[in-house]
Design a protein around this motif. Sequence first.
Motif, PDB file in Angstrom:
ATOM      1  N   MET A   1      -9.866 -30.558  33.539  1.00  0.00           N
ATOM      2  CA  MET A   1      -9.072 -30.081  34.670  1.00  0.00           C
ATOM      3  C   MET A   1      -7.594 -30.111  34.323  1.00  0.00           C
ATOM      4  SD  MET A   1      -9.431 -31.291  38.554  1.00  0.00           S
ATOM      5  CE  MET A   1      -8.017 -31.767  39.511  1.00  0.00           C
TER       6      MET A   1
ATOM      7  N   CYS B   1      -7.502 -24.480  43.597  1.00  0.00           N
ATOM      8  CA  CYS B   1      -8.637 -25.137  42.963  1.00  0.00           C
ATOM      9  C   CYS B   1      -9.876 -24.254  42.886  1.00  0.00           C
ATOM     10  CB  CYS B   1      -9.001 -26.412  43.716  1.00  0.00           C
ATOM     11  SG  CYS B   1      -7.565 -27.315  44.363  1.00  0.00           S
TER      12      CYS B   1
ATOM     13  N   CYS C   1     -11.741 -22.536  39.847  1.00  0.00           N
ATOM     14  CA  CYS C   1     -12.646 -23.298  38.981  1.00  0.00           C
ATOM     15  C   CYS C   1     -13.785 -23.920  39.777  1.00  0.00           C
ATOM     16  CB  CYS C   1     -11.898 -24.411  38.257  1.00  0.00           C
ATOM     17  SG  CYS C   1     -10.745 -23.826  37.004  1.00  0.00           S
ATOM     18  N   HIS C   2     -13.467 -24.518  40.920  1.00  0.00           N
ATOM     19  CA  HIS C   2     -14.478 -25.268  41.683  1.00  0.00           C
ATOM     20  C   HIS C   2     -15.147 -24.403  42.745  1.00  0.00           C
ATOM     21  CE1 HIS C   2     -13.598 -29.245  40.085  1.00  0.00           C
ATOM     22  NE2 HIS C   2     -12.307 -28.980  40.189  1.00  0.00           N
TER      23      HIS C   2
HETATM   24  C1  HEC Z   1      -8.927 -25.153  35.333  1.00  0.00           C
HETATM   25  C2  HEC Z   1     -10.064 -25.420  36.182  1.00  0.00           C
HETATM   26  C3  HEC Z   1      -9.851 -26.418  37.313  1.00  0.00           C
HETATM   27  C4  HEC Z   1      -8.984 -26.328  38.360  1.00  0.00           C
HETATM   28  C5  HEC Z   1      -7.984 -25.222  38.673  1.00  0.00           C
HETATM   29  C6  HEC Z   1      -9.204 -27.505  39.164  1.00  0.00           C
HETATM   30  N1  HEC Z   1     -10.161 -28.281  38.606  1.00  0.00           N
HETATM   31 FE1  HEC Z   1     -10.910 -29.989  39.369  1.00  0.00          FE
HETATM   32  N2  HEC Z   1     -12.100 -30.198  37.768  1.00  0.00           N
HETATM   33  C7  HEC Z   1     -12.189 -29.316  36.724  1.00  0.00           C
HETATM   34  C8  HEC Z   1     -13.078 -29.853  35.734  1.00  0.00           C
HETATM   35  C9  HEC Z   1     -13.445 -29.187  34.410  1.00  0.00           C
HETATM   36  C10 HEC Z   1     -13.524 -31.080  36.220  1.00  0.00           C
HETATM   37  C11 HEC Z   1     -14.446 -32.070  35.522  1.00  0.00           C
HETATM   38  C12 HEC Z   1     -13.560 -32.913  34.686  1.00  0.00           C
HETATM   39  C13 HEC Z   1     -14.176 -34.141  34.133  1.00  0.00           C
HETATM   40  O1  HEC Z   1     -15.048 -34.741  34.766  1.00  0.00           O
HETATM   41  O2  HEC Z   1     -13.756 -34.532  33.043  1.00  0.00           O
HETATM   42  C14 HEC Z   1     -12.911 -31.246  37.505  1.00  0.00           C
HETATM   43  C15 HEC Z   1     -13.133 -32.332  38.330  1.00  0.00           C
HETATM   44  C16 HEC Z   1     -12.648 -32.463  39.609  1.00  0.00           C
HETATM   45  C17 HEC Z   1     -13.041 -33.498  40.530  1.00  0.00           C
HETATM   46  C18 HEC Z   1     -14.111 -34.559  40.284  1.00  0.00           C
HETATM   47  C19 HEC Z   1     -15.450 -33.959  40.655  1.00  0.00           C
HETATM   48  C20 HEC Z   1     -16.644 -34.762  40.226  1.00  0.00           C
HETATM   49  O3  HEC Z   1     -17.644 -34.715  40.928  1.00  0.00           O
HETATM   50  O4  HEC Z   1     -16.587 -35.395  39.189  1.00  0.00           O
HETATM   51  C21 HEC Z   1     -12.324 -33.306  41.662  1.00  0.00           C
HETATM   52  C22 HEC Z   1     -12.392 -34.115  42.936  1.00  0.00           C
HETATM   53  C23 HEC Z   1     -11.485 -32.156  41.441  1.00  0.00           C
HETATM   54  N3  HEC Z   1     -11.713 -31.670  40.187  1.00  0.00           N
HETATM   55  C24 HEC Z   1     -10.598 -31.668  42.370  1.00  0.00           C
HETATM   56  C25 HEC Z   1      -9.777 -30.584  42.127  1.00  0.00           C
HETATM   57  C26 HEC Z   1      -8.757 -30.138  43.039  1.00  0.00           C
HETATM   58  C27 HEC Z   1      -8.438 -30.777  44.367  1.00  0.00           C
HETATM   59  C28 HEC Z   1      -8.180 -29.066  42.437  1.00  0.00           C
HETATM   60  C29 HEC Z   1      -7.022 -28.241  42.991  1.00  0.00           C
HETATM   61  C30 HEC Z   1      -5.782 -28.953  43.194  1.00  0.00           C
HETATM   62  C31 HEC Z   1      -8.827 -28.819  41.186  1.00  0.00           C
HETATM   63  N4  HEC Z   1      -9.779 -29.760  41.019  1.00  0.00           N
HETATM   64  C32 HEC Z   1      -8.529 -27.780  40.335  1.00  0.00           C
HETATM   65  C33 HEC Z   1     -11.551 -28.104  36.604  1.00  0.00           C
HETATM   66  C34 HEC Z   1     -10.587 -27.657  37.469  1.00  0.00           C
END
Ligand code: HEC
Length: 419
Positions: free
Chosen positions: A397, A294, A297-298
């Motif tokens: 995501m 994760c 990206c995060h």
């Molecule tokens: C390709 C990039 C990417 C990866 C890799 C990724 N994310 Fe995300 N994530 C995003 C994006 C973009 C959003 C916002 C999406 C939306 O709100 O529509 C998001 C949103 C989230 C949120 C909500 C956060 C909020 O405050 O709204 C969580 C929790 C989250 N991701 C957890 C994870 C976890 C756990 C992983 C690994 C398993 C992960 N993400 C991997 C891009 C990614």
Amino acid sequence: MMGARTRGRLGGRFWRRLRLVLIALGAALALTACADEHPLDTLTEAGPDAQEINDLFFPVLGVAIVVFFLVQGAIIYMVMRYRVRRREAAAAAADSDSDDFYGDEDYPEQVHGNLRLELAWTIIPTILLAVISVFTLISIVELNEVTAAEDDLRVTVVGQQWWWEFQYHLDGDTSTPPDIVTANELVMPVRQQVPLEITSRDVIHSFWIPQLNGKRDAVPGRTHPWVIEANEPGRYMGQCTEFCGLSHAYMRMYAVVLEPAEWEEWVQGQMVDAAPLQPGEPGYDGQEVFLANCANCHVVNGVTDVDLDDQLDGMDDYAGGNTITSALVAGAAPNLTHLASRTTFAGSIFELYEDRAERIPYLEVAVRGDLNRGDLEAWIRDAPDRKANDADGARGMTAFPGLTEGEIDALVEYLMTLR
Ligand code: HEC
Ligand SMILES: [Cu+2]
């Protein structure tokens, strides 16, 4: 005779139709009233800017209603007063030798033009609109007035497909990296004007929290100043209000308004980095899964080892050409350092806690809230299934079909340590 009877039947159909329209209208009103417990409410203002708008809106609405009834009344009066009455029509038809039941000689006098009337209905609306436009201009100027001091809090609002990022500049200087970066919940102090700088990373969005102020567009490559202020603590719903692609409707947000002391406490809490967990600590396994899957990206301040160049490599689509000025900003995804302190996620379309979070004081949700595990796990497993991405997958995501249920449990445990 035929003509008259057809007319009568038409009249009946008209009333039946009108009744249907009224029933549909009533049902629509009733349904919208109970659609949501936090409707996007434009009519009950909760701050001085929204007040300013409604102080303009309601008088104009009043004038519009008067004009509506005058015009419609006049039309209905004309139609009733000058319509062909059935008996007259029948008599005329009997007299006439043509099929036409109204002989030429029976038509009402045909007039053309009435200078006085026409002058009246040109001049009166012109005066009315001129007066309204003066008040509108005054309101527009007042809405743009920033009374906050230069070094007061300023927030850069970044819209992107399909969530909101809030970058806090506690000293009001938006040219330096932000002190706090968070997503979807714009936490702010009560009874204090909060100046905003609104922009976008990709396409045009529009920032709108109707109970606090009107709309302002978020345009890539530009920043638009705006202000909001709230009279009372609470959670006020907002929504992207410029169509911006597939999940536009799922691009919501909240303004979370706190008392000054709580606001200070929130700021102090958000300034603290997350401590990297050590082997054996609860959440450590999840942190490992997080770093492997994760963290590209995060951002989690203090944990993800951010090399901005690496991070932005291949992420141009996300960053939309914006210069990233801070290690707190992934340029792609919400900063998760204090995820558990928020009450909603993914463009505020899911509650993070089961029990309606606003019943628990905002600063205590991470401790006392009952995690909405179902939605959070479903999101991690397959985010595009919960909230549609672009067809090319370049937004939002990605899904993680490769994660085991054990890994997802571990991830959730880790995410909940991020208070
Ligand atoms: C390709 C990039 C990417 C990866 C890799 C990724 N994310 Fe995300 N994530 C995003 C994006 C973009 C959003 C916002 C999406 C939306 O709100 O529509 C998001 C949103 C989230 C949120 C909500 C956060 C909020 O405050 O709204 C969580 C929790 C989250 N991701 C957890 C994870 C976890 C756990 C992983 C690994 C398993 C992960 N993400 C991997 C891009 C990614
Ligand atoms: Cu939108």
